[in-house]
Design an enzyme around this catalytic site. Structure first.
Site, PDB file in Angstrom:
ATOM      1  N   GLU A 131     -24.871  42.079  24.203  1.00  0.00           N
ATOM      2  CA  GLU A 131     -24.643  40.517  25.243  1.00  0.00           C
ATOM      3  C   GLU A 131     -26.124  40.183  25.855  1.00  0.00           C
ATOM      4  O   GLU A 131     -25.474  38.916  26.115  1.00  0.00           O
ATOM      5  CB  GLU A 131     -23.382  41.703  25.512  1.00  0.00           C
ATOM      6  CG  GLU A 131     -22.309  40.262  26.498  1.00  0.00           C
ATOM      7  CD  GLU A 131     -21.885  39.705  25.696  1.00  0.00           C
ATOM      8  OE1 GLU A 131     -21.142  38.330  25.889  1.00  0.00           O
ATOM      9  OE2 GLU A 131     -22.185  39.506  24.022  1.00  0.00           O
ATOM     10  N   THR A 183     -22.723  29.308  28.544  1.00  0.00           N
ATOM     11  CA  THR A 183     -22.065  30.555  29.904  1.00  0.00           C
ATOM     12  C   THR A 183     -23.316  30.969  30.476  1.00  0.00           C
ATOM     13  O   THR A 183     -22.370  30.788  32.493  1.00  0.00           O
ATOM     14  CB  THR A 183     -22.152  31.785  28.886  1.00  0.00           C
ATOM     15  OG1 THR A 183     -21.233  31.883  27.506  1.00  0.00           O
ATOM     16  CG2 THR A 183     -21.854  33.297  28.953  1.00  0.00           C
TER      17      THR A 183
END
Length: 308
Positions: A131, A183
């Site tokens: 991630e 993001t």
């Protein structure tokens, strides 16, 4: 067993008030991965479908392969290798945990083929590494629910402690508008300091939401799905956010919010019919404005990754 095919679910992170600490998994959408264990060392990405050529085939730069490479090194099993075929069956950059699903699919599959040397909890740090490679921050509110299923609470990051929460009967309505909200950008606009009164409100909402999952108190859950810190800022990046929220709540949603960093929005319902009606109305409204979208309707996924 020398080969395996697995599915890993999309996730909704934050769950309105639980920034970086709450998340849950859904049955649809998700990623599929075919993996073959080979005698030649190295992790090879044979093909990726559904990414429109956006994801790197370099194993060191791709979330799914980089996580596996790290796992093999930790286990001292660099004598074996894997061939991977990834099918992205969910939109990327959508706020639905696309990179998390890929990392979890790869780690789960590799662990199965290696004879399950690690528990799912022990796999979590490797998923967080993947991630971090994808979005620059190794938070667990996507990868933990993708790996464990259901609702998860990240109690702490140092040391890493994850609590699995009860799952009441709920339907999740997801709408992904085709707009770009990276993001990194969504994190950068968040205030670094908050007022104490806002923090106290947020703590109360998080505690109440967790309590509602244990007691299956839907009214309490709805009252606690409020965010006074993150959503007021991030929602300006999502077109028609307030109007979509009004439509969802008007159709009986318990709560409405941003999935992860967006632009996907989600709402929770007791009624599947109301959830579907809400999605259709929101999508129709966006269509009139020339904004395409994907919609998904799912119960909460309680299994995490599974062998297909």
């Amino acid at each position: 067993m020398k080969s395996i095919k697995v599915f890993a679910p999309a996730t909704v992170a934050n769950v309105v008030c639980g920034f970086d600490i709450l998340g849950f998994a859904v049955n649809e959408p998700g990623d599929e991965l075919e993996m073959e264990m080979i005698d030649t060392p190295g992790v090879n990405i044979i093909s990726i479908e559904g990414d429109e050529g956006k994801l790197p085939l370099d194993p060191s730069k791709n979330t799914v392969s980089a996580s596996i490479i790290s796992l093999l090194k930790k286990l001292g099993r660099e004598d074996v290798g894997f061939n991977l075929k990834l099918k992205k069956k969910m939109p990327m950059g959508s706020g639905l945990g696309s990179s998390s699903a890929s990392a979890v699919a790869g780690l789960f599959a590799a662990n199965e083929l290696l004879g399950k040397p690690l528990s799912r909890l022990e796999l979590l740090p490797f998923a967080m590494e993947g991630e971090a490679l994808a979005c620059g921050h190794g938070h667990a509110d996507n990868v933990a629910p993708a790996l464990f299923g259901g609702f998860t609470l990240i109690k702490s990051y140092d040391p890493l402690e994850v609590i699995q929460l009860p799952v009441p009967k709920l339907f999740c309505a997801l709408l992904y508008p085709h707009v770009d909200v990276p993001t990194r950008d969504a994190r950068q606009i968040i205030r670094s300091k908050v007022l104490l009164k806002d923090a106290v409100t947020q703590w109360g909402n998080i505690a109440g939401l967790v309590s509602s999952l244990y007691t299956h108190d839907y009214d309490l859950l709805g009252r606690c799905m409020k965010d006074v810190i993150i959503e007021p800022i991030r929602s300006i990046l999502i077109p028609e956010f307030d109007n979509m929220k009004e439509l969802a709540m008007g159709n009986g949603a318990l709560g409405f919010g941003i999935s992860g960093s967006g632009p996907t929005v989600f709402s929770l319902f007791k009624s599947k019919e109301n959830a579907r009606k809400s999605l259709e109305e929101m999508q129709a409204m966006l269509n009139k404005l020339g904004i395409d979208s994907n919609i998904y309707l799912s119960e909460i996924n309680e299994k995490g990754p599974v062998i297909l």
